[in-house]
Design a protein around this motif. Structure first.
Motif, mmCIF file in Angstrom:
data_model
loop_
_atom_site.group_PDB
_atom_site.id
_atom_site.type_symbol
_atom_site.label_atom_id
_atom_site.label_comp_id
_atom_site.label_asym_id
_atom_site.label_seq_id
_atom_site.Cartn_x
_atom_site.Cartn_y
_atom_site.Cartn_z
ATOM 1 N N TRP A 116 0.867 -1.188 0.000
ATOM 2 C CA TRP A 116 0.000 0.000 0.000
ATOM 3 C C TRP A 116 0.890 1.219 0.000
ATOM 4 C CZ3 TRP A 116 -0.645 4.175 3.245
ATOM 5 C CH2 TRP A 116 -1.885 4.829 3.281
ATOM 6 N N LEU A 117 0.712 2.123 -0.968
ATOM 7 C CA LEU A 117 1.601 3.272 -1.115
ATOM 8 C C LEU A 117 0.808 4.542 -1.376
ATOM 9 C CD1 LEU A 117 4.523 4.509 -1.669
ATOM 10 C CD2 LEU A 117 4.048 4.015 -4.093
ATOM 11 N N ILE A 118 1.199 5.623 -0.679
ATOM 12 C CA ILE A 118 0.751 6.968 -1.014
ATOM 13 C C ILE A 118 2.001 7.819 -1.204
ATOM 14 C CG2 ILE A 118 -0.296 9.085 -0.136
ATOM 15 C CD1 ILE A 118 -2.486 7.511 1.109
ATOM 16 N N ASP A 119 2.163 8.409 -2.391
ATOM 17 C CA ASP A 119 3.289 9.323 -2.612
ATOM 18 C C ASP A 119 2.857 10.552 -3.407
ATOM 19 O OD1 ASP A 119 2.901 8.103 -5.067
ATOM 20 O OD2 ASP A 119 5.049 7.910 -5.502
ATOM 21 N N TYR A 120 1.518 10.691 -3.595
ATOM 22 C CA TYR A 120 1.004 11.859 -4.307
ATOM 23 C C TYR A 120 -0.498 11.939 -4.035
ATOM 24 C CZ TYR A 120 1.300 15.586 -7.757
ATOM 25 O OH TYR A 120 1.299 16.818 -8.362
ATOM 26 N N PHE A 121 -1.097 13.034 -4.473
ATOM 27 C CA PHE A 121 -2.536 13.221 -4.308
ATOM 28 C C PHE A 121 -3.306 12.209 -5.165
ATOM 29 C CE2 PHE A 121 -0.477 17.357 -3.737
ATOM 30 C CZ PHE A 121 -0.887 17.661 -2.431
ATOM 31 N N GLY A 122 -4.509 11.883 -4.715
ATOM 32 C CA GLY A 122 -5.360 10.995 -5.493
ATOM 33 C C GLY A 122 -5.608 9.637 -4.865
ATOM 34 N N GLY A 123 -5.179 9.443 -3.639
ATOM 35 C CA GLY A 123 -5.448 8.175 -2.956
ATOM 36 C C GLY A 123 -4.303 7.204 -3.042
ATOM 37 N N ALA A 124 -4.472 6.078 -2.378
ATOM 38 C CA ALA A 124 -3.423 5.059 -2.282
ATOM 39 C C ALA A 124 -3.341 4.218 -3.541
ATOM 40 C CB ALA A 124 -3.667 4.166 -1.074
ATOM 41 N N SER A 125 -2.135 3.710 -3.785
ATOM 42 C CA SER A 125 -1.914 2.742 -4.858
ATOM 43 C C SER A 125 -1.678 1.378 -4.228
ATOM 44 C CB SER A 125 -0.681 3.144 -5.699
ATOM 45 O OG SER A 125 -0.884 4.392 -6.313
ATOM 46 N N ILE A 126 -2.381 0.369 -4.715
ATOM 47 C CA ILE A 126 -2.154 -1.010 -4.286
ATOM 48 C C ILE A 126 -1.306 -1.682 -5.354
ATOM 49 C CG2 ILE A 126 -3.231 -3.141 -3.520
ATOM 50 C CD1 ILE A 126 -3.874 -0.608 -1.827
ATOM 51 N N LEU A 127 -0.083 -2.030 -4.973
ATOM 52 C CA LEU A 127 0.885 -2.511 -5.954
ATOM 53 C C LEU A 127 0.950 -4.037 -5.994
ATOM 54 C CD1 LEU A 127 3.777 -0.013 -5.130
ATOM 55 C CD2 LEU A 127 1.835 0.297 -6.690
ATOM 56 N N ASP A 128 1.336 -4.555 -7.129
ATOM 57 C CA ASP A 128 1.542 -5.988 -7.259
ATOM 58 C C ASP A 128 2.782 -6.400 -6.462
ATOM 59 O OD1 ASP A 128 -0.644 -6.217 -8.970
ATOM 60 O OD2 ASP A 128 0.591 -5.927 -10.776
ATOM 61 N N VAL A 129 2.702 -7.563 -5.854
ATOM 62 C CA VAL A 129 3.841 -8.087 -5.086
ATOM 63 C C VAL A 129 4.825 -8.718 -6.033
ATOM 64 C CG1 VAL A 129 4.553 -9.675 -3.277
ATOM 65 C CG2 VAL A 129 2.380 -8.435 -3.080
#
Length: 248
Positions: A235-248
């Motif tokens: 789970w990552l947040i590094d900018y506006f617009g909500g969290a990104s759920i990344l592939d493992v």
């Protein structure tokens, strides 16, 4: 501490004495707590941060660049219950009543980690812990954990490096660790102890001792365990617009 008093022909004796005592105290405090210049040299070269549109690279950059985070477990020490008045409370597990009436409570603890040696980033967080500690003890009942990282901790990695303005709290700026532009990463998965003598065990040991030198001096009686986070969710947040759920 020995206080030395110098006198002068006039009334400056007391002033000289006070200055010397303060100087001695400053030296003692510096010895006990470290000087402001301590840790200026980086143990590893800090690589440039990827741009905000490269999410996977940002996550890998954070795991390799940062050296501590908050390790969260499901607590075996406390749990949540609803009392006779219908109010939810957190109580010690031994006083909560029946297990059916209780709900799990998270427990967060500061933990150092690495993802390998300085020049070999694996993307897998490795820890040195002991089952005498609450966090590792919790995993004996439930091995699911989360590791939370923040870009705001960058200055602790290298004393000459400042955090982004977006992370810094100031009276006039907009920065804050909760600012979306100040990157946040949460890795969730299973804590797995490493088998002594294996290649992965030796890699974790080498990396932790290289990037956290004091660990090599920790007391052996604590029965230290090298372990890793087997990542299953990112789970990552590094900018506006909500969290990104990344592939493992």
């Amino acid at each position: 501490m020995v206080a030395m008093v110098f006198t002068t022909p006039k009334s400056g004796g007391r002033c000289m004495s006070a200055v010397l005592v303060l100087t001695l105290l400053s030296g003692i405090l510096e010895f006990a707590y470290g000087s402001s210049d301590e840790g200026e040299d980086c143990l590893c070269t800090l690589l440039p941060q990827p741009s905000a549109d490269h999410k996977e690279e940002t996550a890998r950059w954070m795991v390799h660049s940062l050296d501590w985070g908050v390790l969260s477990t499901i607590s075996t020490r406390v749990e949540s219950v609803v009392d006779e008045n219908g109010e939810q409370k957190v109580v010690h597990s031994s006083s909560s009543g029946t297990e059916a009436d209780s709900k799990p409570v998270p427990f967060g603890n500061i933990y150092s980690f690495v993802d390998g040696v300085c020049d070999d980033a694996t993307g897998t967080p490795y820890f040195l812990g002991t089952y005498l500690d609450q966090s590792f003890s919790d995993t004996l009942s439930n091995s699911a954990i989360s590791l939370s990282l923040t870009e705001a901790s960058i200055p602790s990695v290298c004393g000459t490096t400042s955090a982004l303005k977006s992370c810094n709290i100031s009276p006039t700026g907009y920065g804050d660790p909760e600012n979306p532009v100040c990157a946040r990463l949460v890795l969730s998965g299973i804590l797995e102890a490493l088998e002594p003598g294996t290649d992965e065990y030796l890699l974790a040991q080498k990396g932790l001792y290289q990037r956290h030198p004091s660990m090599a001096q920790w007391p052996s009686g604590h029965k230290w365990v090298f372990a890793k986070l087997n990542i299953q969710d990112i789970w990552l947040i590094d900018y506006f617009g909500g969290a990104s759920i990344l592939d493992v």
